[in-house]
Design a protein around this motif. Structure first.
Motif, PDB file in Angstrom:
ATOM      1  N   HIS A  87      49.227  50.690  47.985  1.00 23.49           N
ATOM      2  CA  HIS A  87      48.033  51.401  48.434  1.00 23.49           C
ATOM      3  C   HIS A  87      46.786  50.703  47.900  1.00 23.49           C
ATOM      4  O   HIS A  87      46.858  49.914  46.960  1.00 23.49           O
ATOM      5  N   HIS A  89      42.391  51.771  47.095  1.00 20.90           N
ATOM      6  CA  HIS A  89      41.616  52.947  46.711  1.00 20.90           C
ATOM      7  C   HIS A  89      40.398  53.129  47.610  1.00 20.90           C
ATOM      8  O   HIS A  89      39.348  53.599  47.170  1.00 20.90           O
ATOM      9  N   HIS A 133      47.562  47.643  45.415  1.00 20.67           N
ATOM     10  CA  HIS A 133      48.604  47.514  44.390  1.00 20.67           C
ATOM     11  C   HIS A 133      49.669  48.586  44.543  1.00 20.67           C
ATOM     12  O   HIS A 133      49.549  49.517  45.339  1.00 20.67           O
ATOM     13  N   TYR A 153      38.191  55.577  38.842  1.00 19.19           N
ATOM     14  CA  TYR A 153      37.779  54.991  40.111  1.00 19.19           C
ATOM     15  C   TYR A 153      36.307  55.279  40.361  1.00 19.19           C
ATOM     16  O   TYR A 153      35.823  56.376  40.083  1.00 19.19           O
TER      17      TYR A 153
HETATM   18 FE   LIG Z   1      46.309  52.952  42.606  1.00 20.22          FE
END
Ligand SMILES: [Fe+2]
Length: 170
Positions: A87, A89, A133, A153
């Motif tokens: 995935h 972000h 990642h 994030y």
């Molecule tokens: Fe992640």
């Protein structure tokens, strides 16, 4: 996104010091700033975070530690064999640091080779928004033990995107 008037902080972690650490006024964090943040949390706040940790299966356990206008911070756990699908972000920069245990990360920037690295207690990394990642607790057999990691994030609340394989990241 409407900026949060007040940071949303996990009650198990709330303190003036923690609120200073998450810099509610900072609108955007760099990968290095994110890595320093999760590293500080995984090291300086280790005892407090250990008390919050839970393990669940089949689904992994997680809890949000903080959300400000500029950053979201999560505590995640990984039983042996638990992991994510590939995935990204959603364009957010990110970081993670290991609170305890060991996780393996495979990552890829578009067009670059796939990289694989094992992260142990106290280790971490910051990364840019175009990076994809997957992570897992690869522990098996007698060496298997649970792991816990702190993630951040920026900007916050962007939806992740899943891939069938890191081969798709071009
Ligand atoms: Fe992640």
């Amino acid at each position: 996104m409407t900026p949060l008037a007040q940071p949303d902080v996990h009650p198990g972690l709330d303190s003036p010091l923690f609120r200073d650490l998450v810099l509610a006024e900072r609108p955007l964090w760099t990968p290095t700033q994110l890595r320093d943040l999760t590293s500080t949390l995984a090291n300086t706040y280790a005892a407090t975070l250990q008390e919050l940790v839970r393990y669940t299966e089949p689904d992994r356990w997680w809890t949000r530690l903080a959300l400000t206008r500029g950053v979201e911070i999560w505590l995640l756990t990984w039983l042996p064999g638990q992991g994510t699908r590939p995935h990204d972000h959603g364009g957010a920069a990110g970081s993670f640091s290991v609170l305890h245990g060991e996780v393996v990360e495979e990552h890829r920037y578009p067009g670059a080779p796939i990289g694989v690295r094992t992260f142990r207690t106290g280790q971490g990394i910051g990364f840019g928004g175009d990076r994809a990642h997957l992570m897992r607790n690869a522990g098996v057999g007698g060496e298997a033990r649970p792991a816990a990691t702190v993630h951040a994030y920026s900007p916050p609340l962007l939806p992740t995107r899943e891939y069938q394989s890191l081969e798709e990241v071009r």
